[in-house]
Design an enzyme around this catalytic site. Structure first.
Site, mmCIF file in Angstrom:
data_model
loop_
_atom_site.group_PDB
_atom_site.id
_atom_site.type_symbol
_atom_site.label_atom_id
_atom_site.label_comp_id
_atom_site.label_asym_id
_atom_site.label_seq_id
_atom_site.Cartn_x
_atom_site.Cartn_y
_atom_site.Cartn_z
ATOM 1 N N GLU A 29 -7.851 -1.877 4.903
ATOM 2 C CA GLU A 29 -7.045 -0.817 5.513
ATOM 3 C C GLU A 29 -7.015 -0.897 7.040
ATOM 4 O OE1 GLU A 29 -5.191 1.383 3.953
ATOM 5 O OE2 GLU A 29 -5.779 0.636 1.978
ATOM 6 N N HIS A 30 -8.031 -1.494 7.649
ATOM 7 C CA HIS A 30 -8.140 -1.478 9.106
ATOM 8 C C HIS A 30 -7.372 -2.630 9.753
ATOM 9 C CE1 HIS A 30 -9.957 -1.160 13.089
ATOM 10 N NE2 HIS A 30 -10.534 -0.027 12.707
#
Length: 433
Positions: free
Chosen positions: A81-82
Site C-alpha cells: 500500500e505504501h
C-alpha cells in the site's frame, strides 16, 4: 561529548520475518550501533528499522543494511500500500545529540557516494542532503514510484545523485537524506472508503487539496500554477489509505516538526474533520519510535481537557496519552518499546521490585491499583528514617569539627558525651548539661 545520530531506513519487505531478521542482523553486526526498533507492516509490505550510534558506525550499519537488501529483496515482485521505489526505499539520518543537521547531511552524502561506487546502486539525496531545491521533498523525488523508474532515469532532469543512470529492476533506487526527527503516525477511521479517508487527509495536511472546477479539472492561476486550498496543520504530510490487515481506513501522517504540530494536535484535527464528514476516529497507531516529551505533552493536554490536575508522575501522563490517543486500538502499546528514551536506556521492568526510585514513586503516586499500599508506607517511612539518620550523622560530624552549618535546615537532637548538641535552623549551638 559523544555525537549521536539515528538512522531510520524503510525497507520494502514487511511479510517475511526471516528476511527482515537477516537485514536486522546486518545492523547488529556493526560494533557501536544500537538497534532500537523493528516495525513491520503486512499491508504496506514495508518495515521501519531504527538504530542509533555515533556517525561513522551508523553509516557503516546503513551501508551493510542496503547491501543486504540488495541481496535479499526483489522489487520486481513487490506489492504494498505504501509508495516506494527501492528495496531500501529511504534511508534518512537524523541528528540526535551534539551534531548539526548540516553535519548529518554531509554523512548522508558520503553514504550515498559509497553505495554508488561499491555496490553500483543508484539513488537520490533528499531533505537537508538534497543537491537541488526541487529534490528536497521525498514525495517529489519518489513520484512515479518503482514502476516509473525506467523512464525517469532517462530524463535529464532526474539523473541520480549517485550511482549509474541505469534502471536496476531487482533493486530500484534509494533515497538517502538528512532530516529532523519525524513521527510516523496513523489515525484509524470507522470507514472502508479510501475516498472519504483522503478527504480528511486533505483537510488536515499542510499541502491541502487541489482546487477543481465543476468538471473536476484542476484550476490554474495566471502563471499556470495549480491552485490549492491549504490544510489546517503545518509540518504535516498525510494520505488516506485502506489497510486490509485491519479492515479499516487510516489517515497516514508524517509529523515533520512536532514543535509546530504535536501528535495530540494532529489527532484532534483528524477527529474534528472526520466528525464533520460523518465518520469517527476509533484510535491511532504509532510507526517506529516517539520522543518521551511528545507523550508527556499529550498526557497533560488531555488532563487539562478533563479539568484535572497535571501534577501526576511520568508513567501516569504517558498512560493518559496512550488511552486518549487510542494507541492501543490495534495492538497493545508498550511505552518501554516505543518511547525512544526508554528503549535506549533498556528500561523494560514493570514489577515494583525491578523499578528504580523514580518509577516506584510515580507508580505509587498514580491512580493505578498498585498492590501493598501499607507496604509502600513502610518503604517511604524507611526512606525518611534513613535520610534522617544520614542527616544526623552529617550534623554530628560537622559539630565535632567545630564547623558552622550555615544554610542547613535540620530539626532534631542527639545525646553525646560529654555534651548535648541542639540543632537549630541555620547553625549549630552547643550546650553543656
Amino acid at each position: 561529548m559523544k555525537r549521536l545520530i539515528e538512522c531510520v531506513p524503510n525497507i520494502s519487505e514487511g511479510r517475511d520475518p526471516a528476511l527482515i531478521e537477516a537485514v536486522c542482523d546486518a545492523v547488529r553486526a556493526v560494533e557501536g550501533v544500537q538497534l532500537l526498533d523493528t516495525d513491520p507492516g503486512k499491508a504496506t509490505n514495508r518495515t521501519v528499522i531504527t538504530f542509533v550510534g555515533e556517525p561513522e558506525p551508523v553509516c557503516e550499519a546503513a551501508f551493510q543494511l542496503i547491501k543486504k537488501c540488495y541481496e535479499l529483496i526483489d522489487m520486481s515482485r513487490h506489492h504494498g500500500e505504501h509508495p516506494r521505489f527501492g528495496a531500501c526505499d529511504v534511508c534518512p539520518l537524523v541528528p540526535l545529540a551534539n551534531i548539526s543537521l548540516e553535519e548529518t547531511a554531509h554523512y548522508a552524502r558520503r553514504l550515498g557516494e559509497r553505495v554508488g561506487k561499491e555496490l553500483g546502486l543508484s539513488g537520490y539525496f533528499y531533505e537537508a542532503a538534497a543537491t537541488t531545491a526541487e529534490r528536497r521533498n521525498l514525495s517529489t523525488v519518489r513520484a512515479g514510484e518503482y514502476e516509473g523508474l525506467s523512464k525517469k532515469l532517462t530524463d535529464p532532469a532526474w539523473q541520480p545523485d549517485f550511482g549509474p543512470a541505469v534502471f536496476n529492476p531487482k533493486y530500484g533506487v534509494t533515497a538517502i537524506g538528512a532530516r529532523n526527527f519525524l513521527i510516523a503516525y496513523n489515525v484509524n477511521l470507522n470507514t472502508t472508503s479510501t475516498r472519504r479517508a483522503n478527504s480528511v487527509a486533505f483537510d488536515v495536511r499542510e499541502a491541502g487539496r487541489v482546487l477543481t472546477d465543476e468538471k473536476g479539472k484542476p484550476l490554474k492561476d495566471e502563471k499556470g500554477e495549480t491552485l490549492r486550498q491549504a490544510g489546517k496543520l503545518k509540518s504535516v504530510k498525510a494520505i488516506g489509505w485502506y489497510i486490509e490487515e485491519y479492515g479499516i481506513c487510516q489517515i497516514s501522517m508524517n509529523l515533520t516538526n512536532i514543535g509546530i504540530t504535536s501528535i495530540h494536535e494532529a489527532f484532534e484535527a483528524v477527529c474534528e474533520s472526520a466528525q464533520n464528514r460523518g465518520m469517527r476516529v476509533t484510535g491511532s497507531e504509532l510507526v517506529g519510535l516517539i520522543p518521551k516529551q511528545a507523550l508527556l505533552d499529550a498526557g497533560k493536554y488531555f488532563l487539562r481537557k478533563q479539568q484535572r490536575s497535571v501534577g501526576v508522575g511520568e508513567a501516569e501522563l504517558i498512560k493518559i496519552a496512550v488511552k486518549s490517543l487510542g494507541l492501543d486500538d490495534l495492538a497493545p502499546f508498550d511505552p518501554h518499546k516505543k518511547v525512544i528514551e526508554y528503549v535506549m536506556e533498556g528500561d523494560t521492568g514493570t514489577r515494583l521490585v525491578a523499578m528504580d526510585l523514580v518509577r516506584f514513586a510515580d507508580e505509587t503516586a498514580s491512580e493505578s491499583p498498585a498492590p501493598g499500599r501499607r507496604q509502600h508506607i513502610g518503604v517511604y517511612g524507611s526512606f525518611g528514617c534513613g535520610f534522617g539518620r544520614n542527616g544526623r550523622q552529617f550534623i554530628f560530624a560537622q559539630a565535632r569539627l567545630g564547623h558552622s552549618l550555615g544554610g542547613v535546615f535540620a530539626v532534631g537532637r542527639a545525646r553525646t558525651t560529654p555534651q548535648r548538641r541542639i540543632v537549630v535552623f541555620g547553625r549549630c549551638r552547643y550546650r553543656r548539661f
